[in-house]
Design a protein around this motif. Structure first.
Motif, PDB file in Angstrom:
ATOM      1  N   GLN B 155       0.889  -0.952   0.429  1.00 39.26           N
ATOM      2  CA  GLN B 155       0.341   0.083   0.188  1.00 39.26           C
ATOM      3  C   GLN B 155       1.327   1.184  -0.061  1.00 39.26           C
ATOM      4  O   GLN B 155       0.586   2.275  -0.715  1.00 39.26           O
ATOM      5  CB  GLN B 155      -1.221   0.004   1.286  1.00 39.26           C
ATOM      6  N   PHE B 246       6.403   0.236   7.353  1.00 38.20           N
ATOM      7  CA  PHE B 246       6.678   1.562   7.439  1.00 38.20           C
ATOM      8  C   PHE B 246       7.881   1.505   5.913  1.00 38.20           C
ATOM      9  O   PHE B 246       8.404   0.365   6.170  1.00 38.20           O
ATOM     10  CB  PHE B 246       8.338   2.694   8.249  1.00 38.20           C
ATOM     11  N   LYS B 255       6.277   6.607   4.574  1.00 36.95           N
ATOM     12  CA  LYS B 255       5.368   5.902   4.287  1.00 36.95           C
ATOM     13  C   LYS B 255       4.664   5.122   5.541  1.00 36.95           C
ATOM     14  O   LYS B 255       5.465   4.651   5.399  1.00 36.95           O
ATOM     15  CB  LYS B 255       5.027   6.003   2.968  1.00 36.95           C
ATOM     16  N   ALA B 256       4.086   5.366   6.400  1.00 39.89           N
ATOM     17  CA  ALA B 256       3.920   3.701   6.704  1.00 39.89           C
ATOM     18  C   ALA B 256       1.893   3.811   7.044  1.00 39.89           C
ATOM     19  O   ALA B 256       1.208   4.607   6.189  1.00 39.89           O
ATOM     20  CB  ALA B 256       3.587   4.201   8.091  1.00 39.89           C
ATOM     21  N   GLN B 257       1.767   2.398   6.506  1.00 38.46           N
ATOM     22  CA  GLN B 257       0.481   2.151   6.714  1.00 38.46           C
ATOM     23  C   GLN B 257      -0.530   1.496   8.335  1.00 38.46           C
ATOM     24  O   GLN B 257       0.294   1.237   8.682  1.00 38.46           O
ATOM     25  CB  GLN B 257      -0.127   1.452   6.041  1.00 38.46           C
ATOM     26  N   LEU B 258      -1.418   2.310   8.062  1.00 37.86           N
ATOM     27  CA  LEU B 258      -2.347   1.826   9.582  1.00 37.86           C
ATOM     28  C   LEU B 258      -3.620   1.510   9.661  1.00 37.86           C
ATOM     29  O   LEU B 258      -4.193   1.412   8.354  1.00 37.86           O
ATOM     30  CB  LEU B 258      -2.266   3.469  10.893  1.00 37.86           C
ATOM     31  N   GLY B 259      -3.935   0.502  10.686  1.00 37.36           N
ATOM     32  CA  GLY B 259      -5.074   0.289  10.542  1.00 37.36           C
ATOM     33  C   GLY B 259      -5.761  -0.556  11.617  1.00 37.36           C
ATOM     34  O   GLY B 259      -4.653  -0.941  12.651  1.00 37.36           O
ATOM     35  N   ARG B 283     -12.969   1.128  12.146  1.00 35.45           N
ATOM     36  CA  ARG B 283     -12.010   1.706  11.586  1.00 35.45           C
ATOM     37  C   ARG B 283     -10.694   2.132  12.631  1.00 35.45           C
ATOM     38  O   ARG B 283     -11.510   1.954  14.216  1.00 35.45           O
ATOM     39  CB  ARG B 283     -12.792   3.789  11.013  1.00 35.45           C
ATOM     40  N   ILE B 284      -9.801   2.562  12.523  1.00 34.60           N
ATOM     41  CA  ILE B 284      -9.199   3.315  13.753  1.00 34.60           C
ATOM     42  C   ILE B 284      -9.991   4.376  14.303  1.00 34.60           C
ATOM     43  O   ILE B 284     -10.338   5.259  13.494  1.00 34.60           O
ATOM     44  CB  ILE B 284      -8.031   4.234  13.282  1.00 34.60           C
TER      45      ILE B 284
END
Lengths: 387, 387
Positions: B155, B246, B255-259, B283-284
């Protein structure tokens, strides 16, 4: 070889942009460099960076530059000179790094000539977002965000469909007074407000960071740049200034962009977008990244953020009034004529006094701006007399 | 309408994938569902999700399924049946969610038929990364990561040039024993190890998370999936499991992807990649995102991570030995035949005993795997006798 002109090359963003271009962009040559009043630094920049031409807004600065510099390229003068530098036919890119309302007309002039604009001037979108975006679409001109927050959103959305954005969350350092109680905020001095904990920036934007008005402006910018609704944009305080913004997508996934707080990074990215180019700019030290904190902003202590969000919701000329009153109030605060906590009072009073009108032309924007400044100046005088 | 088969539909990933497909992918129909031994759940899944066919690896399970289900589609049996389900000509996508070495051959079988593979089985890349990647290139088959960490990297890199990746940092929750002192680690029980703080996963992978071997496997996977060098991949402990990885780029940006920790998110993304599709997945909660912590892993208390990184550096057959010994040791730990702290001892002993050879064919992989298992079983018996 492409040509870039820098509007406001003697300011904080302008100086950092020259550093980035000289270090990493051998394929960019300099068109015009412009300044408002700083003839001395512009003369140094001319020696060092060899632009094609220069423009100085203040007539005294123009005279001074003529005395101290033997530069033999074009030397333009006045607002008209700045606008001509922006619209110069040799430009491929214009970096608009002017401060305040003065950035609006030159930005529009570049767009009208079909020149790509890297936008560090917030006011162009805050006061004239509808006009600027309509012209950019009409002339098919890319508007590249230079703010670290909007650069973060840009970076998180490359390769993603615009419709897949659910919302964005702009981060804010919270400024030097993040933890100061409401009572203590009345007494803060310009020196304290100018001491920003994480970012090294110009004076106006540093005060705007301390009041959180800067974040309010950025919400308005994001609204225009990314075609979002006000409800899709929110703000989180993040004291470490490492995460520059979040983008949440419709599937529930979130992306964030991170970096050390150094404006050279987003400036560089705007110049390479949508690709990247290696740099030796400072890296995040992962070992030191022990804790990242986020909290909702406190609009009781920082009412400027709420004033900005309300102005965005109200739309029409409200953001013009917001910006004009803020410029007057911040200047009055720096000159010690009003208190820090008077800044939102001046802005709220001006917003209440000026009726909202539709912004159908730049002339109306300029007219509302002038009216709002008069009203704000009157409010500042009134506050002074009461003390 | 595309067809997807799920290898390992009765496992944790398989069950969540069926949920995601039924809820969000009306344009996907089910080809084969397969299980190793769980005939009961497979029979339920057949009733509920109406696949084209099924395959059961264990002959007893096949018999049982025939007794309890009136399913009238193809019912395949044995390893050969699983492989046939993977390579079925009706498949557009195969989700490989088998556990352990058993996932290697069916994954290769799907790739050889030119079928897109969504890869949740770690071992295919850990033990046969070179063969799998070579075959995927040869047949021009996309390999889509389903692990949350590799999905995060995917992502963060959409729209970015592969050459602009400087390095990746995989995050690890640290497992249930993150803060346990070295002495206490000897005494932990399988029940404690199976109680993961943030992720709801199968038994084998949960133990692998507790030893950090799982993160070692993921480093090896990232090495193959993203064409990185071992030096470009590192690991940070992140107890909240919100940031899934990261990516640092050559310009210094990250960039980082979070969830939320929910495998349905990366499963869904693999099925919509490179675009996205709206979901109602959790959702976060930004208000709750008060603190994110990161720290380097402690390889003294968690030597399995270092064993994996060393095996990646050594290359050739070392990761095969690593994986085989780990499977034997984890099973022995679950059966209470060895202690938690014996797991790395068994793996290190096996790695020392088996000479490294080049992996030029799957037969050699299978041969090394068998030898390593024999050696690891002998080491487990030896440890048991000493107690």
């Amino acid at each position: 070889m492409k040509t870039i002109s820098i509007l406001g090359s003697t300011g904080s963003i302008g100086r950092q942009a020259l550093d980035v271009i000289a270090t990493y962009h051998g394929d960019l040559q300099l068109g015009f460099l412009t300044t408002n009043t700083n003839a001395e630094l512009l003369a140094e920049q001319v020696e060092r960076y060899k632009p094609y031409g220069v423009a100085l807004c203040a007539p005294e600065a123009y005279q001074r530059f003529r005395q101290i510099s033997s530069f033999d390229g074009p030397v333009l003068c006045g607002k008209e000179g700045i606008r001509a530098a922006a619209a110069w036919e040799g430009n491929d890119i214009v970096l608009s790094a002017l401060v305040g309302f003065a950035g609006v007309e030159p930005t529009l002039a570049a767009i009208e000539r079909g020149i790509t604009v890297a936008l560090a001037n917030k006011e162009a979108l805050v006061v004239a977002g509808e006009l600027v975006m309509a012209k950019a679409r009409h002339h098919n001109v890319p508007l590249l965000a230079v703010d670290s927050e909007h650069s973060a959103i840009l970076q998180c959305t490359v390769g993603e469909h615009p419709d897949s954005i659910e919302r964005v969350v702009l981060t804010a350092s919270g400024g030097p007074f993040r933890n100061l109680p409401l009572e203590a905020l009345e007494q803060v001095t310009p020196e304290q407000a100018l001491r920003h904990p994480t970012w090294n920036m110009g004076a106006k934007i540093t005060i705007d960071s301390a009041t959180l008005m800067n974040k309010g402006f950025e919400v308005i910018e994001a609204y225009w740049l990314f075609g979002l609704s006000p409800e899709q944009i929110s703000v989180l305080i993040h004291p470490q200034s490492i995460v520059h913004s979040f983008v949440e997508f419709t599937d529930g996934s979130v992306k964030a962009q991170l970096g050390v707080p150094d404006m050279r990074l987003p400036i560089h990215y705007a110049l390479t977008y949508p690709s990247r180019r290696p740099t030796a700019l400072p890296r995040i030290q992962w070992e030191q990244l022990s804790r990242l904190e986020f909290e909702p902003p406190d609009t009781t202590r920082f009412p400027c953020l709420k004033l900005a969000l309300d102005a965005l919701h109200e739309g029409k000329s409200a953001p013009v009034v917001l910006n004009a009153a803020n410029e007057v109030a911040v200047e009055a605060f720096i000159q010690r004529r009003i208190r820090f906590s008077d800044i939102p009072a001046v802005i709220a009073g001006t917003l209440d006094a000026i009726p909202s009108v539709a912004l159908t032309s730049l002339e109306i924007v300029i007219d509302v701006d002038r009216h709002a400044r008069h009203k704000a100046i009157a409010l500042v005088s009134h506050l002074q007399q009461r003390r």
